[in-house]
Design a protein around this motif. Sequence first.
Motif, PDB file in Angstrom:
ATOM      1  N   LEU A 290      -7.233   3.664   0.666  1.00  0.00           N
ATOM      2  CA  LEU A 290      -8.558   3.870   1.237  1.00  0.00           C
ATOM      3  C   LEU A 290      -9.272   2.558   1.514  1.00  0.00           C
ATOM      4  O   LEU A 290      -9.888   2.385   2.573  1.00  0.00           O
ATOM      5  N   THR A 291      -9.215   1.633   0.584  1.00  0.00           N
ATOM      6  CA  THR A 291     -10.012   0.416   0.705  1.00  0.00           C
ATOM      7  C   THR A 291      -9.315  -0.703   1.467  1.00  0.00           C
ATOM      8  O   THR A 291      -9.964  -1.439   2.222  1.00  0.00           O
ATOM      9  N   LYS A 292      -8.008  -0.836   1.295  1.00  0.00           N
ATOM     10  CA  LYS A 292      -7.304  -1.958   1.896  1.00  0.00           C
ATOM     11  C   LYS A 292      -6.693  -1.639   3.254  1.00  0.00           C
ATOM     12  O   LYS A 292      -6.507  -2.535   4.080  1.00  0.00           O
ATOM     13  N   CYS A 293      -6.367  -0.374   3.484  1.00  0.00           N
ATOM     14  CA  CYS A 293      -5.739  -0.005   4.760  1.00  0.00           C
ATOM     15  C   CYS A 293      -6.728   0.716   5.667  1.00  0.00           C
ATOM     16  O   CYS A 293      -6.971   0.309   6.791  1.00  0.00           O
TER      17      CYS A 293
ATOM     18  N   ALA B  72     -13.592   4.045  -1.756  1.00  0.00           N
ATOM     19  CA  ALA B  72     -12.839   4.976  -2.598  1.00  0.00           C
ATOM     20  C   ALA B  72     -13.846   5.872  -3.322  1.00  0.00           C
ATOM     21  O   ALA B  72     -13.972   5.856  -4.551  1.00  0.00           O
ATOM     22  N   ALA B  73     -14.561   6.654  -2.535  1.00  0.00           N
ATOM     23  CA  ALA B  73     -15.617   7.502  -3.083  1.00  0.00           C
ATOM     24  C   ALA B  73     -15.018   8.584  -3.978  1.00  0.00           C
ATOM     25  O   ALA B  73     -13.969   9.157  -3.648  1.00  0.00           O
ATOM     26  N   PRO B  74     -15.651   8.896  -5.095  1.00  0.00           N
ATOM     27  CA  PRO B  74     -15.113   9.889  -6.030  1.00  0.00           C
ATOM     28  C   PRO B  74     -14.864  11.251  -5.391  1.00  0.00           C
ATOM     29  O   PRO B  74     -13.942  11.963  -5.805  1.00  0.00           O
ATOM     30  N   GLU B  75     -15.670  11.614  -4.395  1.00  0.00           N
ATOM     31  CA  GLU B  75     -15.494  12.929  -3.777  1.00  0.00           C
ATOM     32  C   GLU B  75     -14.202  13.056  -2.987  1.00  0.00           C
ATOM     33  O   GLU B  75     -13.802  14.162  -2.601  1.00  0.00           O
TER      34      GLU B  75
ATOM     35  N   GLU C 275       3.471   6.015  -2.786  1.00  0.00           N
ATOM     36  CA  GLU C 275       4.709   6.623  -3.270  1.00  0.00           C
ATOM     37  C   GLU C 275       4.696   6.800  -4.787  1.00  0.00           C
ATOM     38  O   GLU C 275       5.224   7.777  -5.319  1.00  0.00           O
ATOM     39  N   ALA C 276       4.072   5.852  -5.478  1.00  0.00           N
ATOM     40  CA  ALA C 276       3.993   5.916  -6.936  1.00  0.00           C
ATOM     41  C   ALA C 276       2.988   6.957  -7.413  1.00  0.00           C
ATOM     42  O   ALA C 276       2.969   7.311  -8.604  1.00  0.00           O
ATOM     43  N   GLU C 277       2.150   7.441  -6.511  1.00  0.00           N
ATOM     44  CA  GLU C 277       1.177   8.496  -6.803  1.00  0.00           C
ATOM     45  C   GLU C 277       0.170   8.081  -7.872  1.00  0.00           C
ATOM     46  O   GLU C 277      -0.290   8.895  -8.671  1.00  0.00           O
ATOM     47  N   THR C 278      -0.203   6.818  -7.882  1.00  0.00           N
ATOM     48  CA  THR C 278      -1.184   6.334  -8.839  1.00  0.00           C
ATOM     49  C   THR C 278      -2.580   6.345  -8.225  1.00  0.00           C
ATOM     50  O   THR C 278      -2.732   6.252  -7.002  1.00  0.00           O
ATOM     51  N   VAL C 279      -3.584   6.426  -9.079  1.00  0.00           N
ATOM     52  CA  VAL C 279      -4.968   6.370  -8.600  1.00  0.00           C
ATOM     53  C   VAL C 279      -5.222   5.044  -7.898  1.00  0.00           C
ATOM     54  O   VAL C 279      -5.854   5.001  -6.836  1.00  0.00           O
ATOM     55  N   ASP C 280      -4.709   3.968  -8.476  1.00  0.00           N
ATOM     56  CA  ASP C 280      -4.894   2.661  -7.849  1.00  0.00           C
ATOM     57  C   ASP C 280      -4.244   2.618  -6.466  1.00  0.00           C
ATOM     58  O   ASP C 280      -4.799   2.038  -5.525  1.00  0.00           O
TER      59      ASP C 280
ATOM     60  N   VAL D  82       0.834  -1.202   0.000  1.00  0.00           N
ATOM     61  CA  VAL D  82       0.000   0.000   0.000  1.00  0.00           C
ATOM     62  C   VAL D  82       0.867   1.249   0.000  1.00  0.00           C
ATOM     63  O   VAL D  82       0.604   2.210  -0.739  1.00  0.00           O
ATOM     64  N   ARG D  83       1.909   1.239   0.782  1.00  0.00           N
ATOM     65  CA  ARG D  83       2.794   2.404   0.836  1.00  0.00           C
ATOM     66  C   ARG D  83       3.491   2.643  -0.500  1.00  0.00           C
ATOM     67  O   ARG D  83       3.658   3.790  -0.929  1.00  0.00           O
ATOM     68  N   LYS D  84       3.894   1.573  -1.151  1.00  0.00           N
ATOM     69  CA  LYS D  84       4.522   1.721  -2.466  1.00  0.00           C
ATOM     70  C   LYS D  84       3.546   2.334  -3.459  1.00  0.00           C
ATOM     71  O   LYS D  84       3.928   3.130  -4.315  1.00  0.00           O
ATOM     72  N   GLY D  85       2.278   1.956  -3.354  1.00  0.00           N
ATOM     73  CA  GLY D  85       1.273   2.534  -4.232  1.00  0.00           C
ATOM     74  C   GLY D  85       1.105   4.023  -4.014  1.00  0.00           C
ATOM     75  O   GLY D  85       0.936   4.784  -4.975  1.00  0.00           O
TER      76      GLY D  85
END
Length: 226
Positions: free
Chosen positions: A199-202, A207-210, A188-193, A183-186
């Motif tokens: 938000l969802t896994k940690c 992951a609401a659009p707002e 750091e990569a600054e990706t939407v995923d 999750v932290r690597k994600g």
Amino acid sequence: MYIKSSTLFAGAFALCAFAAPLPDCDEDTTSPGTSNAITKETLIAIEPKTASCAASPKFPGECADAARAAPAINKAFETYKITSKGEQAALIAYMLFESGNFTYNRNHFPEPGRPGQGSRMMAMPPFIKKYATAVAGAEAVAKAEAAGGDAGLNAVLELVISDDEKSFGSAPWFLTSTCTPEVRKGLEAETVDGWHDFLTKCVETTAAPERDPLWTAAKKALNSGN
């Protein structure tokens, strides 16, 4: 996991603070020990409403404007060694969303709110207890809980939100102590995923659009050097 967040002001985190070195006298005191400090201008660029607390008359003592929030955020990032801009952006965006742009330090909605829930992360009471134990110690928590019921929950919360450093420190602690390396690597990569996985896994919320505009603005501000 204890964290379930279905409204704007729901979250659950804890803080385990420890001493950090003081900055040298010629350093910017709003950015102790950091090379890419968050400034009030950074926060205003992310969310212009943080420039002032003038629009927060109902709970004025809880609101932290950008000038007040920036040094507390920097201290927390230093303490927990949150150095990547991707992680910093995610934490700032999450705090802004959960606390109504740093307007609230307690849960008030729906009125009268949930007793014992608060901090800039709107931590739920079970995590507030862990957080307060780390910050103030088990003896102080036990004394606060002795009030019983809602009064006891709020007394424990008060140990957590007694100063800005404690209140803003919960998110960095949570990231470093709870989120997986993946999750932290994600982040750091600054990706939407990566953001949505946080938000969802940690955090275990949706992951609401707002939630996305603040994250996008935070990435832009931090990467532009604001």
